[in-house]
Design an enzyme around this catalytic site. Structure first.
Site, PDB file in Angstrom:
ATOM      1  N   ASN A  95      30.883  49.682 -17.049  1.00 49.72           N
ATOM      2  CA  ASN A  95      29.506  49.871 -16.600  1.00 49.72           C
ATOM      3  C   ASN A  95      29.229  49.042 -15.343  1.00 49.72           C
ATOM      4  OD1 ASN A  95      26.691  50.755 -16.654  1.00 49.72           O
ATOM      5  ND2 ASN A  95      27.098  51.237 -18.791  1.00 49.72           N
ATOM      6  N   ARG A  96      27.942  48.794 -15.050  1.00 47.22           N
ATOM      7  CA  ARG A  96      27.560  48.282 -13.727  1.00 47.22           C
ATOM      8  C   ARG A  96      27.267  46.786 -13.724  1.00 47.22           C
ATOM      9  NH1 ARG A  96      26.062  53.425 -14.495  1.00 47.22           N
ATOM     10  NH2 ARG A  96      26.452  54.880 -12.772  1.00 47.22           N
ATOM     11  N   HIS A 121      32.545  49.941 -13.407  1.00 44.94           N
ATOM     12  CA  HIS A 121      33.797  50.157 -14.144  1.00 44.94           C
ATOM     13  C   HIS A 121      34.990  49.399 -13.565  1.00 44.94           C
ATOM     14  CE1 HIS A 121      31.706  52.811 -16.683  1.00 44.94           C
ATOM     15  NE2 HIS A 121      31.891  53.943 -16.051  1.00 44.94           N
ATOM     16  N   HIS A 195      36.515  55.948 -21.607  1.00 47.85           N
ATOM     17  CA  HIS A 195      35.581  56.874 -20.953  1.00 47.85           C
ATOM     18  C   HIS A 195      35.927  58.337 -21.249  1.00 47.85           C
ATOM     19  CE1 HIS A 195      32.491  58.040 -18.184  1.00 47.85           C
ATOM     20  NE2 HIS A 195      32.399  56.844 -17.625  1.00 47.85           N
ATOM     21  N   ALA A 196      36.310  58.648 -22.495  1.00 52.09           N
ATOM     22  CA  ALA A 196      36.592  60.044 -22.842  1.00 52.09           C
ATOM     23  C   ALA A 196      35.326  60.889 -22.744  1.00 52.09           C
ATOM     24  CB  ALA A 196      37.159  60.124 -24.257  1.00 52.09           C
ATOM     25  N   TYR A 197      35.512  62.107 -22.203  1.00 53.08           N
ATOM     26  CA  TYR A 197      34.450  63.117 -22.191  1.00 53.08           C
ATOM     27  C   TYR A 197      34.764  64.109 -23.300  1.00 53.08           C
ATOM     28  CZ  TYR A 197      32.843  61.823 -17.451  1.00 53.08           C
ATOM     29  OH  TYR A 197      32.345  61.178 -16.352  1.00 53.08           O
ATOM     30  N   ASP A 259      22.131  58.828 -19.144  1.00 52.32           N
ATOM     31  CA  ASP A 259      23.196  57.924 -18.678  1.00 52.32           C
ATOM     32  C   ASP A 259      22.675  56.515 -18.926  1.00 52.32           C
ATOM     33  OD1 ASP A 259      25.450  56.806 -17.608  1.00 52.32           O
ATOM     34  OD2 ASP A 259      25.081  57.435 -15.545  1.00 52.32           O
ATOM     35  N   GLN A 295      26.945  53.586 -24.455  1.00 55.06           N
ATOM     36  CA  GLN A 295      26.472  54.344 -23.300  1.00 55.06           C
ATOM     37  C   GLN A 295      26.636  55.819 -23.622  1.00 55.06           C
ATOM     38  OE1 GLN A 295      25.320  52.701 -20.562  1.00 55.06           O
ATOM     39  NE2 GLN A 295      25.043  54.326 -19.042  1.00 55.06           N
ATOM     40  N   GLU A 323      30.424  55.721 -24.868  1.00 56.40           N
ATOM     41  CA  GLU A 323      31.229  54.551 -24.504  1.00 56.40           C
ATOM     42  C   GLU A 323      30.668  53.324 -25.227  1.00 56.40           C
ATOM     43  OE1 GLU A 323      31.367  54.598 -19.972  1.00 56.40           O
ATOM     44  OE2 GLU A 323      30.117  56.326 -20.493  1.00 56.40           O
TER      45      GLU A 323
END
Length: 359
Positions: A95-96, A121, A195-197, A259, A295, A323
């Site tokens: 994340n940020r 990330h 970070h799997a979609y 998000d 997330q 996440e």
């Protein structure tokens, strides 16, 4: 049945070449299987989950994650430009971090800004873009893949030599279990995730998936997706997933789409983090974690420029991410749970994604 179960658990995962990286390093694809026929494939490039085959209510296996057929897909200019991080291990800091800066023990550290004025990330070359040392094996819980990486002092601006180990296990109860551990020789922020979609239907979008998040609050963010520090109640808002809601039901009320980081109600031990149900296939996914936040991201930035496995075009909302994590920008937010790992400590974190069906 017993014999096939034993043989699957006794055998190590298979491996095959996954192609060469742009600098000529050959990387491998490891496939873990369990007695029910579930299969997960993971490459040591970025520790990336490239495919995950799970049955639907008719018993038919289908791939429920977004990804590519070889490593070149994860290094293409289009992929690097859009930066979706499909399936990758994320670190040193998931994340940020606001403005790419934080202060620790009186010293300011400056990171690479790769997301507007912020760091996302792990920076320009995070853990998603490194080649991990991989050891396939077995445990009492099933086939395993152990990945290790030494992130050196100063890498991407972070202090300390950080030794990271991630173990993927495909369990007999149809869970993909991810165990993270890390040690350091200098105090450093660490926030590891995957970070799997996911797309449990195999369709073009995930808007019909029904999601439950056991979280009464979420972290409010500014225009740059940096937390303001406020933990706002979800009640009466489109962020309330304490009971199941389809992703598409209220997404139009959230500028840009979901998000955001949800603050999980349980914070100790392994606890519930999310449940997803896809009505057409009957597939379910249950997420449990030791982390305090999750997330939930709905693939808002996917725009159809990426073609994945079998030529599938990944358009907006083609997948969603769950996440598990500590909260974004924690190094600059003293009220958030700390992400600072100190010498002599070992970070331990576990997340499981368990698959099933409803008839």
């Amino acid at each position: 049945m017993a014999s096939s179960s034993t043989s699957t658990q006794g055998a190590a995962p298979t491996s095959a070449s996954f192609g060469k990286t742009t600098d000529g390093t050959e990387v491998q694809l490891f496939t873990l299987t369990n007695a029910h026929g579930l299969k997960v494939s993971i490459t040591n490039y970025g520790g990336t989950v490239t495919s995950l085959l799970v049955p639907d209510k008719a018993g038919k296996l289908g791939d429920v994650v977004l990804g590519f057929d070889n490593v070149s897909g994860y290094q293409s200019p289009a992929f690097l430009k859009s930066g979706p991080y499909f399936g990758a291990l994320i670190g040193r800091y998931g994340n940020r971090i606001a403005k790419g800066k934080f202060t620790l023990d009186g010293k300011q550290y400056t990171l690479a800004n790769n997301n507007g004025e912020n760091t996302l990330h792990g920076g320009k070359k995070g853990f998603d873009k490194v080649v991990w040392q991989a050891t396939p094996g077995t445990s009492a819980e099933g086939q395993t893949l152990t990945l290790t990486y030494l992130s050196q002092d100063g890498e991407e601006g972070y202090p300390g030599n950080l030794q990271v180990t991630v173990v993927y296990t495909l369990t007999p109860d149809d869970a993909l279990k991810i165990d993270y551990s890390a040690t350091t020789d200098k105090a450093t922020p660490v926030n590891l995730t995957n970070h799997a979609y996911f797309n449990l239907s195999g369709g073009n979008d995930v808007l019909g998936h029904q999601v439950t998040l056991p979280a009464d609050r979420y972290t409010v963010v500014d225009a740059g997706l940096i937390p303001t520090g406020e933990l706002r109640p979800v009640k009466g808002t489109p962020f309330d997933f304490t009971s199941p809601h389809a992703i598409g039901e209220r997404i139009g009320q959230v500028p840009g789409g979901y998000d955001h980081n949800w603050v999980l109600n349980e914070a100790k031990g392994m606890h519930a983090a999310a449940t997803v149900y896809e009505p057409t296939t009957g597939r379910t996914m249950e997420v449990r974690t030791t982390e305090p936040g999750i997330q939930f991201y709905t693939g808002n930035f996917l725009d159809g420029t990426l073609k994945g496995k079998g030529g599938q075009v990944y358009g907006k909302h083609a997948g969603f991410c769950l996440e598990t994590q500590h909260f974004p920008d924690s190094p600059n937010q003293p009220s958030f749970p700390s992400t600072i790992l100190k010498p002599g400590q070992t970070l331990h974190s576990t997340t499981t994604y368990t698959f099933g069906v409803r008839q």
